[in-house]
Design an enzyme around this catalytic site. Structure first.
Site, PDB file in Angstrom:
ATOM      1  N   ASP A 148     -17.160   8.278   5.854  1.00 46.97           N
ATOM      2  CA  ASP A 148     -15.961   7.440   5.839  1.00 46.97           C
ATOM      3  C   ASP A 148     -14.760   8.369   5.989  1.00 46.97           C
ATOM      4  OD1 ASP A 148     -15.538   4.292   4.765  1.00 46.97           O
ATOM      5  OD2 ASP A 148     -13.743   5.550   4.683  1.00 46.97           O
TER       6      ASP A 148
ATOM      7  N   ARG B 211       0.822  -1.208   0.000  1.00 41.88           N
ATOM      8  CA  ARG B 211       0.000   0.000   0.000  1.00 41.88           C
ATOM      9  C   ARG B 211       0.861   1.266   0.000  1.00 41.88           C
ATOM     10  NH1 ARG B 211      -5.217  -1.846   3.659  1.00 41.88           N
ATOM     11  NH2 ARG B 211      -5.904  -3.402   2.174  1.00 41.88           N
TER      12      ARG B 211
HETATM   13  C1  LIG Z   1     -14.172  -2.920   5.430  1.00 36.83           C
HETATM   14  S1  LIG Z   1     -14.896  -1.369   5.102  1.00 36.83           S
HETATM   15  C2  LIG Z   1     -16.543  -1.631   5.698  1.00 36.83           C
HETATM   16  C3  LIG Z   1     -17.582  -1.053   4.776  1.00 36.83           C
HETATM   17  C4  LIG Z   1     -19.037  -1.346   5.159  1.00 36.83           C
HETATM   18  N1  LIG Z   1     -19.361  -0.789   6.437  1.00 36.83           N
HETATM   19  C5  LIG Z   1     -19.328  -2.827   5.140  1.00 36.83           C
HETATM   20  O1  LIG Z   1     -19.456  -3.425   6.207  1.00 36.83           O
HETATM   21  O2  LIG Z   1     -19.412  -3.400   4.048  1.00 36.83           O
HETATM   22  C6  LIG Z   1     -14.164  -0.375   6.416  1.00 36.83           C
HETATM   23  C7  LIG Z   1     -14.259   1.121   6.149  1.00 36.83           C
HETATM   24  O3  LIG Z   1     -13.907   1.801   7.359  1.00 36.83           O
HETATM   25  C8  LIG Z   1     -13.263   3.005   7.006  1.00 36.83           C
HETATM   26  N2  LIG Z   1     -12.510   3.515   8.174  1.00 36.83           N
HETATM   27  C9  LIG Z   1     -11.366   3.031   8.718  1.00 36.83           C
HETATM   28  N3  LIG Z   1     -10.975   3.789   9.754  1.00 36.83           N
HETATM   29  C10 LIG Z   1     -11.894   4.774   9.880  1.00 36.83           C
HETATM   30  C11 LIG Z   1     -12.040   5.880  10.769  1.00 36.83           C
HETATM   31  N4  LIG Z   1     -11.154   6.143  11.747  1.00 36.83           N
HETATM   32  N5  LIG Z   1     -13.107   6.697  10.601  1.00 36.83           N
HETATM   33  C12 LIG Z   1     -14.007   6.459   9.621  1.00 36.83           C
HETATM   34  N6  LIG Z   1     -13.925   5.446   8.742  1.00 36.83           N
HETATM   35  C13 LIG Z   1     -12.877   4.600   8.873  1.00 36.83           C
HETATM   36  C14 LIG Z   1     -12.395   2.597   5.832  1.00 36.83           C
HETATM   37  O4  LIG Z   1     -12.010   3.702   5.047  1.00 36.83           O
HETATM   38  C15 LIG Z   1     -13.289   1.614   5.090  1.00 36.83           C
HETATM   39  O5  LIG Z   1     -13.974   2.220   4.020  1.00 36.83           O
END
Ligand SMILES: C[S@@+](CC[C@H](N)C(=O)[O-])C[C@H]1O[C@@H](n2cnc3c(N)ncnc32)[C@H](O)[C@@H]1O
Length: 292
Positions: free
Chosen positions: A163, A53
């Site tokens: 997000d 990454r």
């Molecule tokens: C695996 S995805 C989950 C997406 C969706 N909620 C699902 O369950 O299909 C995790 C998401 O969390 C976001 N994320 C990670 N750390 C975060 C933070 N501190 N604040 C907000 N979003 C965050 C990432 O950018 C990513 O898009």
């Protein structure tokens, strides 16, 4: 024979390419920085993934090595790079109607009750998709709720989708996806996700009617939140897995404060509360109700 460019046996370098070797110290530095900025815990065994990454940022900035990138991150000029670093390290895996039971609960139990309580008086219904990734989750929420509400205009209905990752939010807001994602959906939910004609070949776009139901915003869950709530439902799925217990507990307290009494919190399939919460009651698979 190509001579190794470094005496480090784990050096990842080939002629003409950036050196993506990630030293133990740099790995520690990145893990600390990402934890401070986003609450995401990067464990040691994720070294290969992290290296890959970071390599994307090294390439985008035209740098020669991961070491150079890490040195740059330590300078005051790197402030503007931090969001890019976070975009690069987040995992965005998601899907339409992922963990189907939440959408069934929303459609069959929650929305009919809310409409009965709030319909007719332009009552508010608010749903938050907290970590919405590329939008499949909030569009599935919109499609489910729209199905229950029909075209009625006697409720003030909105979905907030947030997000931390600014790149993924641009994609989410566009509502444009490979058409095959829709083709693969189970027959009973497929018609709910209405699509627009005229997208490019192999692509399909969510109709404006559903897109208009959602406000996409950047929000870092570990920072201050500008919203005052209350929310009737909060989806926070598959993001707690990246946080430590302390971060989860603090976010959870803030979710509870923003949830309406009788409102619901949905967590991801492998997630649970960091500790029992006096105001949350488990009522179904990863479905919690705010009791008071
Ligand atoms: C695996 S995805 C989950 C997406 C969706 N909620 C699902 O369950 O299909 C995790 C998401 O969390 C976001 N994320 C990670 N750390 C975060 C933070 N501190 N604040 C907000 N979003 C965050 C990432 O950018 C990513 O898009």
């Amino acid at each position: 024979m190509t001579r190794p460019a470094s005496s480090n046996p784990f050096a990842m370098i080939q002629p003409g390419m950036a050196d993506v070797t990630l030293t133990r110290d740099d790995m520690k530095f990145i893990a600390t920085l990402v934890y401070e900025q986003a609450g995401i815990v990067i464990r040691e065994h994720k070294e290969a993934m992290t290296r890959g990454r970071l390599a994307r940022r090294v390439k985008a900035l035209g740098m020669g090595s991961v070491a150079e990138y890490c040195a740059f991150l330590k300078t005051p000029q790197a402030a503007g790079e931090l969001p890019e670093l976070i975009n690069a390290v987040t995992t965005n895996h998601t899907a339409f109607f992922r963990e189907r039971h939440h959408f069934d609960h929303l459609r069959k139990d929650v929305m009919p009750r809310l409409l009965q309580e709030r319909g007719g008086r332009r009552g508010r219904i608010r749903i938050w998709s907290a970590a919405c990734s590329s939008g499949e989750e909030p569009y599935s929420i919109a499609a489910s709720c729209r199905d229950v509400m029909g075209p009625r205009s006697d409720v003030d209905f909105k979905i907030l989708a947030t997000d931390i990752d600014t790149d993924i939010l641009v994609r989410a807001e566009a509502g444009l996806y490979p058409a095959e994602l829709f083709e693969r959906l189970p027959g009973d939910v497929k018609p709910l996700l209405k699509l627009e004609g005229g997208a490019g070949r192999g692509e399909a776009r969510i109709v404006e009617e559903l897109r208009r139901m959602i406000a996409f915003k950047r929000l870092n869950l570990i920072e201050k939140w500008p919203m005052s709530g209350p929310f009737d439902v909060i989806f926070c799925r598959n993001v707690f897995i990246y946080f430590d217990t302390q971060t989860k507990a603090s976010i959870l307290d803030r979710f509870v404060a923003l949830l309406a009494p009788g409102g619901f919190l949905y967590l991801g399939h492998s997630e649970s509360l960091p500790q029992p919460h006096p105001k949350l009651r488990l009522i179904g698979r990863t479905i919690y109700e705010r009791t008071a």
